[in-house]
Design a protein around this motif. Structure first.
Motif: not given
Length: 309
Positions: A153-174
């Motif tokens: 959700n927005g909270n988890s993605r905010q925390v990722y941004d704060d941690a300066a991650l290169l990328y994440a893989s949280d979802s299903r898509g194309s």
């Protein structure tokens, strides 16, 4: 083909991870191991009994055989073993063997079952525990994360941004994208899982084991990255022979395996960045409850005020 390997449990770390490392090396395949780093509270997942489709999934995937009785009691009748403290050496051996490593979570049960009710402060605290444990084990900061149960959700993605991650893989898509949630774009690149997981197909009449390998071959994309999430407890243990058959078929087809880290760096270095897409909670065939999925794509160059700072 990028293989994202979720390690959910203490047993999966202890038995499934070395098994998968050996198997991937046998077929000259690489992968990205995402570790659960804190307590194994798998037994508490019984609370998911009230989710739509939970019983159906449990009955067709042989959960007891897959995880083992002891694992299914962890955190309830048995104490929750701390995975990072018990198996730091196993994790370091994965990286020493040349595989990419990242964060799955601190407490798998807590993230998967309670993230959507957490405040941003609680989310930051939970992910912070994983960051600290990862740093203790590997001696460096984590570059990536992949959420348990595709819960984001927005909270988890905010925390990722704060941690300066290169990328994440949280979802299903194309295809890879920058996620838009509640009218805000988050800056951590999302590389979604594009292919179904074994446990979404196993035990279904339309997908007998004899047809699963060919089903995956039919789903491969030739113009976009294929991302397959596998599990140490499934492909590394109970369904290892079936996964070996799939790896052999991939090799015969000429599939090129890539680390997700390298895929992310390549995408971020291109002149035209990945698009912005909505990230929405929705149902996926074969899973119980709603998970993060890739939604509508926005036009190129969204307004700058939409980006998270």
């Amino acid at each position: 083909m990028a293989l994202k390997i979720d390690v959910d449990t203490e047993r999966g770390t202890r038995e499934g991870v070395p098994s998968l490392v050996s198997l991937l090396e046998e077929y000259s395949a690489t992968g990205t191991f995402l570790f659960s780093l804190g307590p194994d509270n798998t037994g508490k997942a019984i609370r998911r009994v009230f989710r739509p489709g939970f019983f159906k999934k449990v009955s067709r995937t042989s959960v007891v055989k897959m995880y083992g009785i002891r694992t299914l009691l962890n955190g309830t009748l048995l104490p929750a073993p701390h995975i990072g403290k018990r198996h730091a050496e196993v994790m370091r051996e994965v990286e020493d063997a040349g595989f990419e490593t990242g964060i799955h979570c601190y407490d798998h049960f807590r993230w998967q079952d309670h993230l959507l009710g957490m405040s941003v402060g609680d989310t930051r605290l939970e992910f912070g525990r994983a960051l600290d444990e990862f740093r203790r084990i590997f001696g460096r900061s984590a570059l990536s994360a992949g959420a348990p149960g595709w819960q984001a959700n927005g909270n988890s993605r905010q925390v990722y941004d704060d941690a300066a991650l290169l990328y994440a893989s949280d979802s299903r898509g194309s295809h890879p994208y920058f996620p838009l949630i509640d009218n805000r774009v988050y800056k951590t690149l999302e590389i979604p899982t594009t292919l179904p997981t074994f446990d979404e197909l196993l035990g279904r009449r339309e997908y007998p084991d004899t047809e699963i390998v060919q089903h995956y071959m039919n789903l491969l994309s030739h113009d976009r990255p294929n991302v397959m999430t596998i599990h140490a407890e499934i492909e590394g243990m109970m369904k290892r022979p079936l996964f070996a058959e799939l790896l052999e078929k991939f090799n015969r087809k000429g599939v090129k395996f890539v680390k997700m880290e390298n895929l992310a760096k390549d995408l971020l270095s291109q002149n035209e960045p990945p698009p912005v897409c909505q990230m929405v909670m929705d149902c996926v065939d074969g899973r119980s409850g709603k998970i993060a999925t890739q939604g509508r794509q926005l036009p190129r160059s969204p307004p700058t005020h939409m980006f998270n700072n």
